[in-house]
Design a protein around this motif. Structure first.
Motif, PDB file in Angstrom:
ATOM      1  N   ALA A   1      -4.207  -4.936  37.495  1.00 42.34           N
ATOM      2  CA  ALA A   1      -4.638  -3.538  37.336  1.00 42.34           C
ATOM      3  C   ALA A   1      -3.477  -2.757  36.757  1.00 42.34           C
ATOM      4  CB  ALA A   1      -5.046  -2.953  38.684  1.00 42.34           C
ATOM      5  N   GLY A   2      -3.793  -1.626  36.149  1.00 40.95           N
ATOM      6  CA  GLY A   2      -2.764  -0.735  35.633  1.00 40.95           C
ATOM      7  C   GLY A   2      -2.605  -0.840  34.124  1.00 40.95           C
ATOM      8  N   ALA A   3      -1.753   0.021  33.608  1.00 40.82           N
ATOM      9  CA  ALA A   3      -1.525   0.104  32.164  1.00 40.82           C
ATOM     10  C   ALA A   3      -0.053  -0.127  31.843  1.00 40.82           C
ATOM     11  CB  ALA A   3      -1.949   1.480  31.652  1.00 40.82           C
ATOM     12  N   ILE A   4       0.201  -0.777  30.698  1.00 38.22           N
ATOM     13  CA  ILE A   4       1.561  -0.927  30.174  1.00 38.22           C
ATOM     14  C   ILE A   4       1.518  -0.363  28.760  1.00 38.22           C
ATOM     15  CG2 ILE A   4       3.400  -2.536  29.563  1.00 38.22           C
ATOM     16  CD1 ILE A   4       2.256  -4.438  31.724  1.00 38.22           C
ATOM     17  N   VAL A   5       2.028   0.859  28.629  1.00 36.03           N
ATOM     18  CA  VAL A   5       1.929   1.582  27.364  1.00 36.03           C
ATOM     19  C   VAL A   5       3.275   1.484  26.645  1.00 36.03           C
ATOM     20  CG1 VAL A   5       1.404   3.798  26.275  1.00 36.03           C
ATOM     21  CG2 VAL A   5       0.256   3.149  28.426  1.00 36.03           C
ATOM     22  N   VAL A   6       3.259   0.853  25.483  1.00 33.55           N
ATOM     23  CA  VAL A   6       4.490   0.668  24.710  1.00 33.55           C
ATOM     24  C   VAL A   6       4.300   1.366  23.364  1.00 33.55           C
ATOM     25  CG1 VAL A   6       6.111  -0.975  23.712  1.00 33.55           C
ATOM     26  CG2 VAL A   6       4.916  -1.541  25.838  1.00 33.55           C
ATOM     27  N   GLY A   7       5.154   2.359  23.123  1.00 32.88           N
ATOM     28  CA  GLY A   7       5.038   3.114  21.879  1.00 32.88           C
ATOM     29  C   GLY A   7       3.646   3.705  21.701  1.00 32.88           C
ATOM     30  N   GLY A   8       3.035   4.115  22.812  1.00 35.16           N
ATOM     31  CA  GLY A   8       1.730   4.780  22.752  1.00 35.16           C
ATOM     32  C   GLY A   8       0.521   3.855  22.827  1.00 35.16           C
ATOM     33  N   GLU A   9       0.747   2.528  22.810  1.00 34.46           N
ATOM     34  CA  GLU A   9      -0.375   1.583  22.859  1.00 34.46           C
ATOM     35  C   GLU A   9      -0.407   0.878  24.209  1.00 34.46           C
ATOM     36  OE1 GLU A   9      -1.213  -0.459  18.665  1.00 34.46           O
ATOM     37  OE2 GLU A   9       0.826  -0.860  19.380  1.00 34.46           O
ATOM     38  N   ASP A  10      -1.582   0.855  24.845  1.00 35.27           N
ATOM     39  CA  ASP A  10      -1.725   0.127  26.110  1.00 35.27           C
ATOM     40  C   ASP A  10      -1.975  -1.346  25.806  1.00 35.27           C
ATOM     41  OD1 ASP A  10      -2.280  -0.947  28.558  1.00 35.27           O
ATOM     42  OD2 ASP A  10      -3.917   0.451  29.047  1.00 35.27           O
ATOM     43  N   ILE A  11      -0.924  -2.153  25.999  1.00 35.14           N
ATOM     44  CA  ILE A  11      -1.020  -3.562  25.590  1.00 35.14           C
ATOM     45  C   ILE A  11      -1.969  -4.360  26.475  1.00 35.14           C
ATOM     46  CG2 ILE A  11       1.283  -3.552  24.549  1.00 35.14           C
ATOM     47  CD1 ILE A  11       2.216  -5.249  27.005  1.00 35.14           C
ATOM     48  N   THR A  12      -2.322  -3.815  27.645  1.00 34.94           N
ATOM     49  CA  THR A  12      -3.245  -4.556  28.521  1.00 34.94           C
ATOM     50  C   THR A  12      -4.659  -4.583  27.931  1.00 34.94           C
ATOM     51  OG1 THR A  12      -3.851  -2.624  29.862  1.00 34.94           O
ATOM     52  CG2 THR A  12      -1.930  -3.892  30.572  1.00 34.94           C
ATOM     53  N   THR A  13      -4.917  -3.754  26.916  1.00 35.42           N
ATOM     54  CA  THR A  13      -6.243  -3.744  26.273  1.00 35.42           C
ATOM     55  C   THR A  13      -6.319  -4.722  25.105  1.00 35.42           C
ATOM     56  OG1 THR A  13      -5.672  -2.005  24.669  1.00 35.42           O
ATOM     57  CG2 THR A  13      -6.468  -1.277  26.839  1.00 35.42           C
ATOM     58  N   PHE A  14      -5.170  -5.323  24.712  1.00 38.83           N
ATOM     59  CA  PHE A  14      -5.146  -6.232  23.565  1.00 38.83           C
ATOM     60  C   PHE A  14      -5.796  -7.568  23.931  1.00 38.83           C
ATOM     61  CE2 PHE A  14      -0.981  -4.454  21.476  1.00 38.83           C
ATOM     62  CZ  PHE A  14      -1.560  -3.201  21.409  1.00 38.83           C
TER      63      PHE A  14
END
Ligand SMILES: Nc1ncnc2c1ncn2[C@@H]1O[C@H](COP(=O)(O)OP(=O)(O)OP(=O)(O)O)[C@@H](O)[C@H]1O
Ligand SMILES: [Mg+2]
Length: 230
Positions: free
Chosen positions: A64-77
């Motif tokens: 669970a949760g979000a990892i946002v790098v440079g504005g992009e949530d990589i957990t959605t990739f």
């Protein structure tokens, strides 16, 4: 010095199941890493430091949760996008170097560039530049077994920076080294941070190593302990 937030970890939870029992290693963890910053991550053995690094480097996914790098949530990739993102964005440095024993130093360093579709000559040229930068210009044709531990870690650092990643993740990079070699590796990380502006997150059990960073954060009970900035 540190700039805008590069990595925003929000509510990240990681649960491992063993023998039918769920263990919540990371529990709604929040952490901000600023662009250009150098952070040391400390915490007891088993507290989840490597687990967190693996999530930030997209080697694993959170529950669970979000990892946002440079504005992009990589957990959605999806997996393909994540692998491409990882190759472009992250440089890993491990405690035990993880070099391939059958490859010479220069070919170990050139390896991550294979994903970039560059000709072999250009890959070797960039690898040579990275090896020069870590002070191993005279060891390019050596195999890992022909290098000291400190030199092997320098090769591993050259491999981590050869793709010019956005940030470096180092998991106990001096954990297996003698004090002199450790100091050399910490000096090199300082140089990458100070001179090349690299964003670095380093896990360490060593207070001497942690003091090189601009801030020290502690992982306890699945979260970053509050108010521990150096
Ligand atoms: N793949 C896995 N399956 C099940 N449990 C795991 C897995 N990986 C790690 N763990 C457990 O998660 C916990 C955290 O492990 P992790 O490796 O992140 O700790 P650490 O803080 O890096 O410790 P150390 O300082 O010893 O390296 C440990 O209890 C470990 O046993
Ligand atoms: Mg670990």
């Amino acid at each position: 010095m540190a700039g805008a937030v590069l990595i925003a970890v929000r509510g990240v939870t990681k649960v491992y199941s063993r023998g039918g029992v769920d263990i919540r290693i990371l529990d709604a963890l929040d952490l901000d890493i600023a662009a250009g910053s150098y952070t040391a991550l400390m915490g007891p053995s088993g507290s989840g430091k490597t687990t967190l690094l693996n999530l930030l480097g997209a080697l694993d996914r959170p529950d669970a949760g979000a990892i946002v790098v440079g504005g992009e949530d990589i957990t959605t990739f999806d997996d393909g996008a994540l692998a491409a993102w990882r190759a472009r964005t992250v440089g890993f440095i491990f405690q035990l170097y993880n070099l391939l024993p059958v490859l010479r130093a220069i070919d170990n360093v050139a390896l991550p560039l294979q994903l970039f579709g560059l000709p072999r000559r250009e890959r070797r040229r960039r690898a040579a530049t990275a090896l020069d930068l870590v002070g191993l210009g005279d060891r390019m044709e050596h195999y890992p077994s022909e290098l000291s531990g400190g030199q092997e870690q320098r090769v591993a650092i050259a491999r981590a920076i050869v793709t010019d990643p956005t940030f470096l993740l180092a998991d106990e990079p001096t954990g297996d080294l003698d004090p002199t070699s450790s100091t050399g590796i910490l000096d090199l990380l300082d140089q990458l941070h100070r001179d090349l502006g690299k964003t670095i997150l380093m896990v360490t059990h060593s207070h001497t190593a942690a003091e090189r960073a601009e801030q020290i954060v502690h992982l306890e009970n699945g979260r970053i302990a509050p108010g521990e900035a150096a």
